[in-house]
Design a protein around this motif. Structure first.
Motif, PDB file in Angstrom:
ATOM      1  N   PRO A  95       0.788  -1.240   0.000  1.00 45.38           N
ATOM      2  CA  PRO A  95       0.000   0.000   0.000  1.00 45.38           C
ATOM      3  C   PRO A  95       0.814   1.281   0.000  1.00 45.38           C
ATOM      4  O   PRO A  95       0.277   2.345  -0.332  1.00 45.38           O
ATOM      5  CB  PRO A  95      -0.822  -0.125   1.301  1.00 45.38           C
ATOM      6  CG  PRO A  95      -0.893  -1.585   1.577  1.00 45.38           C
ATOM      7  CD  PRO A  95       0.425  -2.136   1.114  1.00 45.38           C
ATOM      8  N   LEU A  96       2.086   1.210   0.368  1.00 46.68           N
ATOM      9  CA  LEU A  96       2.897   2.419   0.426  1.00 46.68           C
ATOM     10  C   LEU A  96       4.010   2.442  -0.619  1.00 46.68           C
ATOM     11  O   LEU A  96       4.867   3.324  -0.586  1.00 46.68           O
ATOM     12  CB  LEU A  96       3.507   2.588   1.830  1.00 46.68           C
ATOM     13  CG  LEU A  96       2.500   2.672   2.989  1.00 46.68           C
ATOM     14  CD1 LEU A  96       3.226   2.923   4.305  1.00 46.68           C
ATOM     15  CD2 LEU A  96       1.461   3.747   2.743  1.00 46.68           C
ATOM     16  N   MET A  97       4.013   1.498  -1.559  1.00 48.55           N
ATOM     17  CA  MET A  97       5.017   1.465  -2.618  1.00 48.55           C
ATOM     18  C   MET A  97       4.340   1.675  -3.967  1.00 48.55           C
ATOM     19  O   MET A  97       3.474   0.883  -4.356  1.00 48.55           O
ATOM     20  CB  MET A  97       5.785   0.137  -2.628  1.00 48.55           C
ATOM     21  CG  MET A  97       6.735  -0.038  -1.452  1.00 48.55           C
ATOM     22  SD  MET A  97       7.657  -1.588  -1.552  1.00 48.55           S
ATOM     23  CE  MET A  97       8.637  -1.309  -3.036  1.00 48.55           C
ATOM     24  N   PHE A  98       4.705   2.746  -4.680  1.00 50.86           N
ATOM     25  CA  PHE A  98       4.128   3.057  -5.987  1.00 50.86           C
ATOM     26  C   PHE A  98       2.606   3.178  -5.879  1.00 50.86           C
ATOM     27  O   PHE A  98       1.871   2.782  -6.775  1.00 50.86           O
ATOM     28  CB  PHE A  98       4.501   1.992  -7.023  1.00 50.86           C
ATOM     29  CG  PHE A  98       5.936   1.588  -6.979  1.00 50.86           C
ATOM     30  CD1 PHE A  98       6.935   2.476  -7.358  1.00 50.86           C
ATOM     31  CD2 PHE A  98       6.324   0.331  -6.532  1.00 50.86           C
ATOM     32  CE1 PHE A  98       8.266   2.119  -7.291  1.00 50.86           C
ATOM     33  CE2 PHE A  98       7.649  -0.032  -6.471  1.00 50.86           C
ATOM     34  CZ  PHE A  98       8.627   0.863  -6.862  1.00 50.86           C
ATOM     35  N   ASN A  99       2.149   3.718  -4.793  1.00 52.87           N
ATOM     36  CA  ASN A  99       0.714   3.839  -4.527  1.00 52.87           C
ATOM     37  C   ASN A  99       0.455   5.222  -3.942  1.00 52.87           C
ATOM     38  O   ASN A  99       0.556   5.423  -2.727  1.00 52.87           O
ATOM     39  CB  ASN A  99       0.262   2.737  -3.563  1.00 52.87           C
ATOM     40  CG  ASN A  99      -1.248   2.661  -3.407  1.00 52.87           C
ATOM     41  OD1 ASN A  99      -1.939   3.678  -3.425  1.00 52.87           O
ATOM     42  ND2 ASN A  99      -1.771   1.457  -3.251  1.00 52.87           N
ATOM     43  N   ALA A 100       0.138   6.175  -4.813  1.00 53.52           N
ATOM     44  CA  ALA A 100      -0.024   7.558  -4.372  1.00 53.52           C
ATOM     45  C   ALA A 100      -1.173   7.709  -3.383  1.00 53.52           C
ATOM     46  O   ALA A 100      -1.084   8.483  -2.424  1.00 53.52           O
ATOM     47  CB  ALA A 100      -0.257   8.468  -5.587  1.00 53.52           C
ATOM     48  N   LEU A 114      -5.405   9.913  13.119  1.00 52.23           N
ATOM     49  CA  LEU A 114      -6.208   8.719  12.908  1.00 52.23           C
ATOM     50  C   LEU A 114      -5.306   7.496  13.025  1.00 52.23           C
ATOM     51  O   LEU A 114      -4.140   7.524  12.615  1.00 52.23           O
ATOM     52  CB  LEU A 114      -6.861   8.736  11.525  1.00 52.23           C
ATOM     53  CG  LEU A 114      -7.769   9.927  11.188  1.00 52.23           C
ATOM     54  CD1 LEU A 114      -8.269   9.805   9.753  1.00 52.23           C
ATOM     55  CD2 LEU A 114      -8.938  10.016  12.153  1.00 52.23           C
ATOM     56  N   GLY A 115      -5.850   6.416  13.555  1.00 52.29           N
ATOM     57  CA  GLY A 115      -5.088   5.177  13.593  1.00 52.29           C
ATOM     58  C   GLY A 115      -5.007   4.563  12.208  1.00 52.29           C
ATOM     59  O   GLY A 115      -6.033   4.356  11.556  1.00 52.29           O
ATOM     60  N   VAL A 116      -3.792   4.312  11.733  1.00 53.40           N
ATOM     61  CA  VAL A 116      -3.586   3.759  10.388  1.00 53.40           C
ATOM     62  C   VAL A 116      -2.814   2.447  10.507  1.00 53.40           C
ATOM     63  O   VAL A 116      -1.735   2.413  11.103  1.00 53.40           O
ATOM     64  CB  VAL A 116      -2.816   4.739   9.484  1.00 53.40           C
ATOM     65  CG1 VAL A 116      -2.608   4.129   8.092  1.00 53.40           C
ATOM     66  CG2 VAL A 116      -3.552   6.065   9.370  1.00 53.40           C
ATOM     67  N   GLN A 117      -3.352   1.380   9.934  1.00 53.47           N
ATOM     68  CA  GLN A 117      -2.681   0.084   9.908  1.00 53.47           C
ATOM     69  C   GLN A 117      -2.360  -0.277   8.467  1.00 53.47           C
ATOM     70  O   GLN A 117      -3.209  -0.136   7.576  1.00 53.47           O
ATOM     71  CB  GLN A 117      -3.566  -0.998  10.530  1.00 53.47           C
ATOM     72  CG  GLN A 117      -2.918  -2.383  10.569  1.00 53.47           C
ATOM     73  CD  GLN A 117      -3.818  -3.427  11.216  1.00 53.47           C
ATOM     74  OE1 GLN A 117      -4.914  -3.113  11.699  1.00 53.47           O
ATOM     75  NE2 GLN A 117      -3.382  -4.674  11.220  1.00 53.47           N
ATOM     76  N   VAL A 118      -1.143  -0.728   8.221  1.00 54.57           N
ATOM     77  CA  VAL A 118      -0.699  -1.090   6.871  1.00 54.57           C
ATOM     78  C   VAL A 118      -0.447  -2.593   6.816  1.00 54.57           C
ATOM     79  O   VAL A 118       0.308  -3.133   7.638  1.00 54.57           O
ATOM     80  CB  VAL A 118       0.577  -0.322   6.475  1.00 54.57           C
ATOM     81  CG1 VAL A 118       1.039  -0.736   5.082  1.00 54.57           C
ATOM     82  CG2 VAL A 118       0.329   1.183   6.541  1.00 54.57           C
ATOM     83  N   VAL A 119      -1.079  -3.261   5.862  1.00 58.44           N
ATOM     84  CA  VAL A 119      -0.911  -4.708   5.677  1.00 58.44           C
ATOM     85  C   VAL A 119      -0.390  -4.935   4.260  1.00 58.44           C
ATOM     86  O   VAL A 119      -1.141  -4.890   3.291  1.00 58.44           O
ATOM     87  CB  VAL A 119      -2.247  -5.454   5.873  1.00 58.44           C
ATOM     88  CG1 VAL A 119      -2.026  -6.962   5.792  1.00 58.44           C
ATOM     89  CG2 VAL A 119      -2.881  -5.081   7.212  1.00 58.44           C
ATOM     90  N   PRO A 120       0.932  -5.143   4.101  1.00 63.25           N
ATOM     91  CA  PRO A 120       1.522  -5.202   2.762  1.00 63.25           C
ATOM     92  C   PRO A 120       1.279  -6.519   2.037  1.00 63.25           C
ATOM     93  O   PRO A 120       0.894  -7.525   2.633  1.00 63.25           O
ATOM     94  CB  PRO A 120       3.015  -5.007   3.044  1.00 63.25           C
ATOM     95  CG  PRO A 120       3.206  -5.571   4.416  1.00 63.25           C
ATOM     96  CD  PRO A 120       1.935  -5.249   5.157  1.00 63.25           C
TER      97      PRO A 120
END
Length: 250
Positions: A95-100, A114-120
Motif C-alpha cells: 500500500p505504500l510502494m508506488f501507490n499515491a 487517525l489510527g492507520v494500519q498497513v498490511v503489505p
C-alpha cells in the motif's frame, strides 16, 4: 489493539490470491473494503467470504488529472472514517510502494491523528526482482518512475541495474479518454540514450494474473515498441558491462 480508523491492505500484483493471512483475517473480521477494481478470482474469493466490496473506480473519470482524482479518492476514504471504522482500502501490491493514494492516506491519516494500519503484499518491484532473478545484493538496483525520471532529469548510472516503473503510463498525467492509448516513449528513450548505448537491451515487463512476461528490445527501438506496453508495464535495463580485452595477436 484498538480498532484503527484506516486499514491499507494489499494483494499480490501477479496473483490476486497472494493475499496474506493477516489481510484475510482483517477482511473477514470487518466484512467490507473499498477498492479500485479487483481481479475476478479475488472478487469471487471475497464474495465467498461474505466481504462487501465497494468499487470506487468511477471516481477516476476519463480525462481527469490523476493527482486530482487520487486526492479526491483519498479525501473520500478519510471522510468515511466519520461514519465507519475501520475503513479498509484494498489495493494491489504494497500500500505504500508506488501507490499515491496509499501514501497520502497514511500521511494525512497520521496528521489527523487517525489510527492507520498497513498490511503489505507482494509489490510490482518484488515481482520483477524475483521473476528476472536479479542479484540485488551483488549489483545493487536503481528504481525510478518513468515519467519523473525524465521530468526531473534524475541521474541514472549505467553501472547499476535499473528498473523503470510505469513505463506503460509514461507522460500520462490524466486518465486516458479511450482504451488502448499508447505512450510516446521517444522522450524516455532519448533520455536513457545519454547513459546507455543505442543497442543496449531493454526488457519490457508486463505483469498480469497469468504471471510475468518479458520481451527484449534495443533501446533505439523502444519508441516503436510502445504498442507492446500495457498501463502497468515496466522496463528493466541491466548494467553496461565493460568490454573484455581481446588480447594481443600472436
Amino acid at each position: 489493539m484498538a480498532t484503527p480508523h484506516l486499514v491499507l491492505a494489499g494483494y499480490g500484483i501477479s496473483g490476486a490470491l497472494q493475499i496474506s493471512v493477516e489481510a484475510q483475517r482483517i477482511l473477514a473480521r470487518y466484512g467490507a473494503a473499498y477498492t479500485l477494481g479487483l481481479p475476478a478470482n479475488l472478487a469471487a474469493f471475497l464474495k465467498s467470504q461474505r466481504v462487501k466490496v465497494t468499487d470506487i473506480t468511477s471516481r477516476i473519470a476519463p480525462g481527469t488529472d490523476y493527482a486530482e482524482s487520487y486526492l479526491d479518492i483519498a479525501n473520500f476514504l478519510i471522510g468515511r472514517t466519520e461514519h465507519e471504522r475501520p475503513v479498509v482500502f484494498l489495493s494491489p501490491g504494497h500500500p505504500l510502494m508506488f501507490n499515491a493514494i496509499g501514501r497520502y492516506l497514511a500521511m494525512e491519516g497520521r496528521r489527523l491523528e487517525l489510527g492507520v494500519q498497513v498490511v503489505p503484499a507482494v509489490s510490482p518491484l518484488e515481482t520483477i526482482i524475483g521473476g528476472i532473478g536479479l542479484d540485488v545484493s551483488t549489483f545493487g538496483l536503481q528504481v525510478f518512475d518513468a515519467t519523473r525520471l525524465v521530468a526531473r532529469r534524475m541521474p541514472i548510472s549505467a553501472l547499476v541495474p535499473a528498473v523503470i516503473m510505469h513505463a506503460g503510463a509514461f507522460g500520462m498525467t490524466a486518465a486516458p479518454a479511450a482504451e488502448g492509448t499508447t505512450p510516446d516513449l521517444a522522450p524516455l528513450a532519448n533520455y536513457l540514450s545519454m547513459s546507455y548505448p543505442a543497442d543496449h537491451a531493454v526488457s519490457v515487463i508486463n505483469i498480469s494474473e497469468r504471471g510475468l512476461g518479458v520481451a527484449s528490445v534495443a533501446l533505439a527501438a523502444l519508441p516503436g515498441a510502445a504498442a507492446q506496453l500495457q498501463p502497468g508495464s515496466h522496463l528493466f535495463l541491466d548494467l553496461v558491462r565493460p568490454q573484455q580485452p581481446m588480447g594481443n595477436p600472436a
